[in-house]
Design an enzyme around this catalytic site. Structure first.
Site, mmCIF file in Angstrom:
data_model
loop_
_atom_site.group_PDB
_atom_site.id
_atom_site.type_symbol
_atom_site.label_atom_id
_atom_site.label_comp_id
_atom_site.label_asym_id
_atom_site.label_seq_id
_atom_site.Cartn_x
_atom_site.Cartn_y
_atom_site.Cartn_z
ATOM 1 N NE ARG B 259 3.663 3.160 -0.546
ATOM 2 C CZ ARG B 259 4.388 2.192 -0.010
ATOM 3 N NH1 ARG B 259 5.184 2.433 0.992
ATOM 4 N NH2 ARG B 259 4.289 0.958 -0.454
ATOM 5 C CG HIS B 263 0.153 0.524 1.356
ATOM 6 N ND1 HIS B 263 -0.062 0.971 0.078
ATOM 7 C CD2 HIS B 263 -1.020 -0.033 1.755
ATOM 8 C CE1 HIS B 263 -1.307 0.689 -0.282
ATOM 9 N NE2 HIS B 263 -1.898 0.084 0.717
ATOM 10 C CE1 TYR B 273 7.364 -1.488 0.434
ATOM 11 C CE2 TYR B 273 6.536 -2.832 2.239
ATOM 12 C CZ TYR B 273 6.510 -1.664 1.516
ATOM 13 O OH TYR B 273 5.639 -0.663 1.864
#
Ligand SMILES: Cc1ncc(C[n+]2csc(CCOP(=O)(O)OP(=O)(O)O)c2C)c(N)n1
Ligand SMILES: [Mg+2]
Lengths: 325, 360
Positions: B259, B263, B273
């Site tokens: 993606r 999120h 991250y």
């Protein structure tokens, strides 16, 4: 003393206990490197290492079960459930196992686990994130259920919860995370579990609330004041077990009571508390004890949240009803 | 028999048909799609990419609510969906709104879902699907039920369900596949492995080398597919569907994808991250770029054609937002009315209270 938001106070409490007790462990989904989706565990992995603050695979049931196991091995786990609406995934680990360990083992084992989770309305989350499910937890003997309403209590209650030798469900209202700051001591201190707080003294009516409804009740009390109604506001802080001493002392003083909860009306904390009040203090009551609560639907789809959630106007209205009974 | 604890190294080969330059690397597996179908597939991917860009922009303007970005996952989402028939039933996760739209869900309803209006979940007759599941894994067990039901009724259709790499850790993931397997139910279990569950990398989710191999534990075929290659995703799903309706039971498909965005739009910051190198490496494999090259080489696609799709998408999105704006606001009294078939007395009383409140 530092000015802290509730989320900072929670991080501070976790840091304090990670420092104090090497058996404390913090784990859950995204709590490590990411510091939690609300940043409640921000910086803790860097400070205490991956053995003590770590991400788990995505499975609430095993988060709960592993906490039970670690407790058996002598650790003091503080797992996070990312949103309390996901508690259904871990119900057996909590109610079927954790809550029963001491009882099942005839008092020879205990499970000093503190499960933290955000919940609460007003922040427009998708389904199953905001639900008030404290009633579900309170129905399970063996658990303590704590819900702070402000940064100071949040820190002191969380430290107490972690030090408690029985399992504690510690629920954090999302709307309160960053809504205001207050003085929070940098040193460690505790706020006793099972003790309510009188947030405001009054003589005409008692408003009993917890979580985000404490702020709403304080606001309602200010409104009532304008009409010369003196409202006492009690913050339960622990919804199981409930501090009946503080509640009954106030009931006996004012004779009129409104219990406020964000949860739906059916069953729940307010219903339980009202039974206790009428069983123990009926002759002191000048009017029926009333409830302010959400309607008996599933938590509102976010577009209707504002109308669905109880607010200070509802509390003022109910208080007037009780006063004019 | 050798008795050791060395363990089994389950290595699943990844199915790829188009490489990142749009060249066919696996003639044998090339699905039988007409030129029109190939163009339609490209149309859908381009359209969906625009929809994602617009949705993110609308969210930032406060005109949409909950939204989980989809860019990067078009081949996984639309390639699996393209292998389905109208009568097949979709059990999606929260990121799988594009499949619903191409299954017939009107765009304005997808927007209402995002805004937290239940009309977004009131699917029109003939849109065979559930609304996006929030509880990770729940849809996997339900898919077993839908599929078993289809089988008992003698239908020639399948249930398809989606989760992510993180979702494979939930007990429901195994339980759903195992149930479907035991009854040879016509289900397709898709894992879109975009390598992260919010911030948690795939390597921290499981020690297994692939997610596809989790099929072994329940005795069904599992396949790992290049999730940036729409033809490979389509071919694998098509085959899984055939197996399912022939009574051969469920299949697990793992698509390797990424993606590009956060999120969800609720404050996630991927730079905490993920590295930039990782982002670029995956963007280099972009599903649209790759398929465009393939089609252009065949003389099936042009910039002009692409621009037409983009304009059409933008116009339809604009109109759908207008429709969503004009749709009557949701009321608590509506919520109360939707709790039971027949309202119990407590709710009847509360209905009056909220009607009164909401009439002011
Ligand atoms: C049962 C449950 N636990 C936790 C969550 C919170 N949550 C939402 S998405 C997510 C990560 C999911 O990752 P993955 O399965 O890889 O899917 P992706 O979002 O990457 O598509 C988490 C932990 C949830 N929605 N449901
Ligand atoms: Mg993922």
């Amino acid at each position: 003393m530092a000015q802290m938001t509730m989320i900072q106070a929670i991080t501070d409490a976790l840091r304090t206990e990670l420092k104090n007790d090497e058996n404390v462990m913090v784990f859950g989904e995204d709590v490590g490197k990411n510091g939690g989706v609300f940043r409640a565990t921000e910086g803790l992995q860097a400070e205490f290492g991956e053995d003590r603050v770590f991400d788990t695979p995505l499975a609430e049931s095993a988060i709960g079960g592993m906490a039970v196991g670690l407790a058996i091995e002598g650790f003091r786990p503080v797992p996070e459930i990312q949103f309390f609406g996901f508690v259904y995934e871990v119900m057996d680990a909590i109610s079927g196992q954790l809550a029963r360990l001491r009882y099942r083992s005839g008092g020879t084992q205990s499970a000093p686990v503190t499960i933290r989770a955000p919940f609460g309305g007003g922040v427009h989350t998708p389904e199953l994130h905001a639900d008030s499910l404290e009633g579900l937890m309170a129905q399970q003997p063996g658990l303590k259920v704590v819900i702070p309403s402000n940064p100071y209590d949040a820190k002191g209650l969380l430290i107490s919860a972690i030090r408690d030798n029985d399992p504690v469900i510690y629920l954090e209202h999302m709307k309160l995370y960053r809504s205001f700051r207050e003085e929070v001591p940098e040193e460690e201190y505790t706020v006793e579990l099972g003790k309510a707080a009188v947030k405001r003294e009054g003589t005409d009516v008692t408003l009993i609330a917890y979580g985000a409804m404490v702020q709403a009740s304080l606001k309602a009390a200010e409104e009532l004041e304008k009409n010369n109604v003196s409202a006492e506001v009690i913050d339960l802080r622990t919804v199981s077990p409930i501090d009946l001493d503080t509640v009954l002392a106030s009931v006996k003083k004012t004779g009129r009571v409104v219990v406020v909860q964000e949860a739906q009306r059916q069953a729940g904390i307010a219903a339980h508390l009202i039974s206790e009040i009428q069983e123990r203090a009926i002759l002191h009551l000048e009017a029926p004890v009333m409830r302010v609560a959400a309607p008996d639907t599933v938590f509102a789809f976010s577009q209707a949240e504002e109308v669905w959630l109880p607010n200070h106007n509802d509390i003022v209205e109910k208080a007037n009803e009780v006063i004019n009974f | 028999m050798k008795r050791t604890l060395e363990g089994i190294e389950e290595q699943f080969e990844m199915l790829q048909i188009l490489n990142e330059n749009g060249e066919v690397v696996n003639e044998e597996a090339l699905p039988d799609l007409s030129d029109e179908e190939l163009k339609e597939l490209m149309h859908r991917m381009v359209y969906t990419r625009i929809l994602d860009q617009r949705s993110i922009a609308l969210n930032r303007q406060g005109r949409l609510g909950f939204y989980a970005p989809t860019a990067g996952q078009e081949a996984s989402q639309l390639g699996t969906h393209f292998a389905l028939e109208k009568e097949d039933f979709i059990l999606p996760g929260y990121r799988d709104v594009p499949q619903l739209i191409w299954h017939g869900l009107p765009l304005y309803q997808a927007f209402l879902f995002s805004r937290g209006h239940f009309h977004g979940n009131q699917f029109p007759e003939g849109v065979n699907a559930l609304s996006p599941q929030i509880i990770i894994g729940a849809q996997y067990t339900q898919a077993a039920g839908v599929a078993l039901g289809m089988k008992r009724r003698g239908k020639k259709s399948v249930a398809i369900t989606y989760t992510g790499d993180g979702g494979t850790s939930e007990g429901d993931f195994y339980e759903g596949m195992n149930f479907a397997a035991v009854y040879d139910a016509p289900a397709i279990f898709v894992v879109q492995n975009n390598h992260f569950a919010i911030s948690v990398p795939r390597e921290k989710q499981t020690k297994a080398k692939t997610l596809a191999q989790k099929a072994v534990a329940v005795g069904i075929p599992g396949i790992q597919v290049d999730g940036m290659d729409v033809l490979a995703v389509y071919a694998a799903t098509k085959q899984a569907r055939e197996r399912a309706i022939n009574g051969e039971g469920p299949t697990l498909i793992e698509t390797l994808t990424y993606r590009y965005g956060p999120h969800t739009m609720a404050g996630d910051d991927p730079t905490r991250y993920r590295t930039e190198e990782m982002d670029t490496e995956w963007e280099r494999q972009d599903p649209l770029v790759r398929f465009r090259k393939y089609l252009e080489a065949k003389g099936l696609w042009s910039e002009e054609e692409e621009n037409k799709v983009i304009d059409q998408a933008k116009e339809e999105i604009k109109a759908a937002i207008k429709d969503a704006d004009n749709y009557p606001k949701m009321k608590v009294s509506d919520l109360i009315n939707n709790m039971y078939e027949v309202l119990p007395s407590n709710l009847e009383e509360q209905l009056e209270v909220y009607k009164e409140k909401e009439s002011k």
